[in-house]
Design an enzyme around this catalytic site. Structure first.
Site, PDB file in Angstrom:
ATOM      1  N   GLU A 135      20.609   2.355  -1.320  1.00  0.00           N
ATOM      2  CA  GLU A 135      21.487   2.618  -2.458  1.00  0.00           C
ATOM      3  C   GLU A 135      21.186   3.976  -3.097  1.00  0.00           C
ATOM      4  O   GLU A 135      22.079   4.614  -3.669  1.00  0.00           O
ATOM      5  CB  GLU A 135      21.374   1.505  -3.499  1.00  0.00           C
ATOM      6  N   HIS A 286       5.240  -9.325  -4.227  1.00  0.00           N
ATOM      7  CA  HIS A 286       4.119  -9.900  -3.496  1.00  0.00           C
ATOM      8  C   HIS A 286       3.448  -8.899  -2.571  1.00  0.00           C
ATOM      9  O   HIS A 286       2.237  -8.968  -2.350  1.00  0.00           O
ATOM     10  CB  HIS A 286       4.533 -11.134  -2.701  1.00  0.00           C
ATOM     11  N   LYS A 327      -5.700 -11.424  -6.612  1.00  0.00           N
ATOM     12  CA  LYS A 327      -4.786 -10.273  -6.579  1.00  0.00           C
ATOM     13  C   LYS A 327      -4.789  -9.492  -7.891  1.00  0.00           C
ATOM     14  O   LYS A 327      -4.350  -8.353  -7.941  1.00  0.00           O
ATOM     15  CB  LYS A 327      -3.372 -10.757  -6.228  1.00  0.00           C
TER      16      LYS A 327
END
Length: 360
Positions: A135, A286, A327
């Site tokens: 885009e 993620h 994480k």
């Protein structure tokens, strides 16, 4: 006879005494429009409004901390390497900021906000989805227009108009994209055959950033500033359609995702300090969070999305779930702002990175 005494049970329930308030407690207070407020002062007032305004205020504070951090802020470790013992090197070693965003945000006017961050080297790594790549280039070839969420899908299809929320993209723009991309794919395949070069999604995107040669493109500036762009789902969109068509006309182009996952993970592992700013969910969220696992977690984390966690999705998960996976570090500064990124991310950037605009 009617009693004139308040029942003790009722009185005790309603007039329950409070414990003493901590001296560190912050009272709720909104902005005072009786005074002239600068943009910076106005946004600073969010810290005391409450609810998601408070979360945005915290996000602004965390982003300011990650962008201002230098290794020279930390004490010199006894086992520090000779390279990082240099005071000059320590003063120049910054927190690596990993920015992730979903494709619809490039379709929106947030494209220009992201472009600003890339142009001025405020971020170290970008991660997005296929639409977040294509885009940007398509906008260099044709405009995206404001529309309405309630437009009739069948009518739009008949007219060759593609709806993205309350935006529309003429399908002719995708035809222009094919005309622009196909010869580049031919050239890349020829180079692959001649040199044995194996393209990765990130080197593919870098090449397109070079070829577009347009300062209105996010990925032109990523190319110019050598900022890597990772897109593990590169074929999930118009680029995938064009690669599919190309595989019939001129087969043989190879894109290797293994090199990219090593590169992304190594950039995380070798960061002396690492921060995440993630707009939306899905792959971009993620992929960055999982890269942070390689270094036992991010030091700073800001999530901005509207996802909820009751369905167990990673997109809706709060930072504390990422802490459980390693994480985000338990000692990290982290916040999730429950909001549409188009509403709050421009304000966050205005309050943080854009404060450097006068000196850059």
């Amino acid at each position: 006879m009617t009693s004139t005494t308040v029942p003790a049970v009722a009185s005790a329930a309603v007039l329950q005494p409070s414990e003493p308030i901590s001296e560190d407690a912050i009272s709720v207070q909104g902005p005072n429009f009786e005074k002239h407020l600068s943009l910076s002062q106005f946004l600073q007032s969010y810290e005391r409004i409450g609810f998601q305004a408070n979360s945005l205020g915290k996000a602004i504070d965390i982003v300011d901390r990650m962008r201002k951090w230098r290794l020279s802020d930390e004490p010199l470790a006894e086992d520090e390497s000779d390279y990082y013992s240099s005071s000059a090197v320590r003063a120049q070693t910054r927190c690596n900021i990993f920015l992730g965003y979903t494709s619809n945000l490039i379709s929106s006017g947030l494209r220009e906000v992201i472009l600003y961050l890339v142009k001025h080297k405020h971020v170290a790594v970008l991660v997005t989805t296929a639409g977040g790549i294509e885009e940007d280039f398509i906008k260099c070839l044709g405009k995206t227009y404001l529309a309405d969420f309630n437009l009739d899908g069948a009518d739009l299809r008949r007219r060759g108009m593609n709806r993205i929320g309350n935006l529309v993209v003429p399908n002719d723009n995708y035809c222009k994209f094919e005309d622009w991309l196909t010869p580049i794919l031919d050239t890349m395949l020829a180079e692959q055959k001649a040199t044995g070069t194996v393209w990765t999604p990130s080197s593919f995107i870098r090449r397109l950033g070079k070829e577009i040669n347009n300062e209105e493109s996010v990925y032109y500036w990523a190319y110019k500033n050598n900022i890597p762009v990772f897109c593990p789902a590169l074929t999930d969109g118009s680029i995938g359609d064009m690669i599919y068509f190309h595989s019939f006309r001129n087969p043989g182009l190879v894109l290797d995702i293994v090199q990219d996952i090593r590169d992304l993970n190594e950039r995380s592992r070798t960061s002396r300090k690492a921060g995440m700013i993630i707009l939306g969910g899905g792959v971009c969220k993620h992929q960055i969070a999982n890269a942070m696992l390689i270094r036992n977690g991010a030091d700073y984390s800001v999530f901005i999305n509207t996802g909820q966690e009751f369905d167990g999705s990673d997109s809706g998960a709060r930072p504390d779930e990422a802490v459980s996976w390693g994480k985000i570090r338990p000692s990290a500064e982290a916040v999730k702002v429950y909001a549409d990124a188009t509403l709050v991310f421009p304000m966050l950037v205005a309050a943080t990175f854009a404060q450097d605009a006068g000196s850059s």
